[in-house]
Design an enzyme around this catalytic site. Structure first.
Site, mmCIF file in Angstrom:
data_model
loop_
_atom_site.group_PDB
_atom_site.id
_atom_site.type_symbol
_atom_site.label_atom_id
_atom_site.label_comp_id
_atom_site.label_asym_id
_atom_site.label_seq_id
_atom_site.Cartn_x
_atom_site.Cartn_y
_atom_site.Cartn_z
ATOM 1 N N CYS A 75 0.805 -1.226 0.000
ATOM 2 C CA CYS A 75 0.000 0.000 0.000
ATOM 3 C C CYS A 75 0.837 1.275 0.000
ATOM 4 O O CYS A 75 0.652 2.154 -0.847
ATOM 5 C CB CYS A 75 -0.920 0.007 1.216
ATOM 6 S SG CYS A 75 -2.116 -1.342 1.278
ATOM 7 N N HIS A 129 -0.977 6.385 1.997
ATOM 8 C CA HIS A 129 -1.018 5.381 3.055
ATOM 9 C C HIS A 129 -1.430 6.012 4.383
ATOM 10 O O HIS A 129 -1.033 7.134 4.708
ATOM 11 C CB HIS A 129 0.367 4.736 3.192
ATOM 12 C CG HIS A 129 0.379 3.486 4.009
ATOM 13 N ND1 HIS A 129 -0.483 2.437 3.798
ATOM 14 C CD2 HIS A 129 1.171 3.101 5.051
ATOM 15 C CE1 HIS A 129 -0.228 1.467 4.657
ATOM 16 N NE2 HIS A 129 0.758 1.852 5.420
ATOM 17 N N ASP A 299 -4.885 -0.444 -5.762
ATOM 18 C CA ASP A 299 -3.471 -0.097 -5.584
ATOM 19 C C ASP A 299 -2.518 -1.265 -5.824
ATOM 20 O O ASP A 299 -1.330 -1.052 -6.079
ATOM 21 C CB ASP A 299 -3.209 0.549 -4.217
ATOM 22 C CG ASP A 299 -3.605 -0.314 -3.026
ATOM 23 O OD1 ASP A 299 -4.195 -1.400 -3.226
ATOM 24 O OD2 ASP A 299 -3.331 0.102 -1.886
ATOM 25 N N HIS A 300 -3.012 -2.493 -5.767
ATOM 26 C CA HIS A 300 -2.218 -3.688 -6.100
ATOM 27 C C HIS A 300 -3.143 -4.886 -6.040
ATOM 28 O O HIS A 300 -4.337 -4.755 -5.751
ATOM 29 C CB HIS A 300 -1.042 -3.882 -5.138
ATOM 30 C CG HIS A 300 -1.400 -3.664 -3.701
ATOM 31 N ND1 HIS A 300 -2.279 -4.479 -3.031
ATOM 32 C CD2 HIS A 300 -1.025 -2.698 -2.815
ATOM 33 C CE1 HIS A 300 -2.417 -4.036 -1.790
ATOM 34 N NE2 HIS A 300 -1.693 -2.945 -1.633
#
Length: 455
Positions: A75, A129, A299-300
């Site tokens: 993140c 984050h 984000d991933h």
């Protein structure tokens, strides 16, 4: 001097009215960030159990990228890279334990670029984050202390390693209030074009949402993702270390909660999809509906036992792949799909080009506007993902190549091996492909911090 003053006064109002008219014609931006959302959305087909009708509705409005990848599978550094336009090998922000503000330059943020260009820049939820940000880069930001992220008394591993004992309501979770705030922004009249960033926290752990979303995915109908029990047998030690098979995976094999965790994740994604639907309806019912660029990204990715690995923090397909959807009026065509491999470092420069804003020199990504206009256009750049110092993955339309800091390698041919079960790096016939892909790796890698990092 008197005549000059009269001349300026006569020209002034007309000049300002023209400038205001130009501002009103400039596109607004709705920037939707979703935490831990992997490729398990219906329209991507990676998991046929997924139910995400609103994300799919958004995809039908514009262009979805079927091969989109994060810059970092964690993140903190993923968001630092995307939002500042700088790769982790430039900043040294590699891991969640690297405080992003210490590795990046204030003023480099995407929001600040739009603010300096005359936009009203508003943000809510998780964009950077831990919902931190530089106040100087935003016109206003929703107070993160005004809501609870997870709901009352919810603990991190409920819905994951532990059962969920709570009966939650939609508005118990922070995302409900973040979306409400963003809808209010869309309903307001602004004297400047609007850049609105909506950061949704779910499906981040804990996988805890109202039970009506679990009911969409009966536990007895849950299927495990395609996997092989011996999938780490041809992986170098550096890769096995990233997989960490003795961590989450060993716990799930012992507890028997593998399907429970998948059910919880699918339910949490359905909750997030509901909120995205509310946000889209808010835009549709606003005066900004016809003049707003929309970009949605996760984000991933996230792993659920593939390669005995869970969560993000690795360089394979599942932890690096995530949704990327663009709707750009006058540019994208409804319902189009781009199969070119792309990473999220393209988002910053693409937004700048679409809004006719200068792309700062520090930005390392390449604009993808050409692919928005024509999804089949030539695109020679691979997607590159970094996890830790000198650990990189290069993803092309046909292959994934991984090189670890110790020089060990993995190579997968996605034409025949979409789940990356066979590492071809040691095969003599792979040498030419590896040499070509290796050329995309950075030649300079910022040294990591010396302090201890934690995930």
């Amino acid at each position: 001097m008197r005549w000059m003053l009269l001349f300026v006064l006569c020209l002034g109002p007309g000049t300002f009215e023209t400038a205001d008219a130009e501002d009103k014609q400039r596109p607004n931006v709705l920037f939707i960030a979703v935490d831990d959302l992997n490729a398990w959305v219906t329209h991507l087909g990676r998991n046929p159990q997924a139910k995400t009708p609103n994300i799919d509705r958004l995809a039908k409005m514009g262009t979805t990228f079927s091969r989109a990848y994060c810059a970092v599978p964690a993140c903190n550094p993923a968001r630092a890279a995307l939002m500042t336009g700088q790769r982790p090998w430039t900043t040294g922000c590699y891991m969640n334990g690297d405080p992003w503000k210490k590795y990046t330059t204030e003023g480099f943020g995407l929001s600040n670029q739009f603010k300096q260009a005359g936009y009203h820049v508003a943000g809510a939820g998780k964009i950077y984050h831990s919902q931190t940000y530089h106040p100087s880069e935003w016109s206003e930001y929703m107070d993160p202390k005004s809501y609870s992220l997870d709901g009352p008394r919810v603990q991190k591993y409920e819905g994951y390693h532990e059962p969920l004992p709570h009966d939650l309501k939609d508005d118990d979770l922070g995302d409900w209030h973040v979306v409400n705030w963003c809808i209010e922004q869309l309903q307001q009249k602004h004297d400047k074009p609007l850049f609105l960033a909506c950061g949704l926290y779910k499906p981040h752990l804990p996988f805890a949402v109202p039970r009506k979303y679990y009911d969409l995915f009966p536990r007895d109908q849950i299927k495990l993702p395609p996997h092989r029990e011996d999938d780490l047998s041809d992986i170098p030690p550096a890769g096995v270390k990233m997989a960490n098979p003795n961590g989450d995976h060993a716990k799930f094999l012992k507890s028997g909660r593998w399907k429970d965790a998948i059910q919880s994740y699918l339910a949490t994604c359905a909750y997030t999809d509901m909120n995205i639907g509310r946000l889209m309806d808010g835009l549709r019912n606003s005066s900004h509906a016809d003049n707003t660029i929309i970009v949605l990204w996760g984000d991933h990715g996230w792993s659920f036992g593939e390669k005995s690995h869970w969560r993000k923090f690795a360089l394979w397909e599942e932890p690096t792949r995530a949704p990327l959807i663009w709707v750009a009026p006058g540019v994208t065509k409804a319902g189009t799909v781009c199969e070119r491999p792309i990473d999220f470092m393209t988002i910053y420069p693409t937004l700048c080009e679409l809004a006719d804003i200068e792309i700062p020199q520090h930005v390392e990504g390449r604009s993808a506007v050409s692919l928005l206009r024509d999804p089949s256009a030539a695109w020679n750049d691979p997607a590159i993902t970094t996890h830790g110092y000198k650990n990189h993955a290069v993803r092309t339309q046909t292959h994934r190549y991984i090189r670890y800091a110790d020089g060990s390698e993995e190579l997968y041919d996605h034409r025949n091996d979409p789940y990356e079960w066979t590492n071809l790096a040691s095969e003599p016939e792979s040498a030419t492909v590896i040499q070509k892909l290796r050329a995309h790796l950075p030649t300079r890698n910022a040294k990591p911090a010396q302090q201890k990092r934690t995930k």
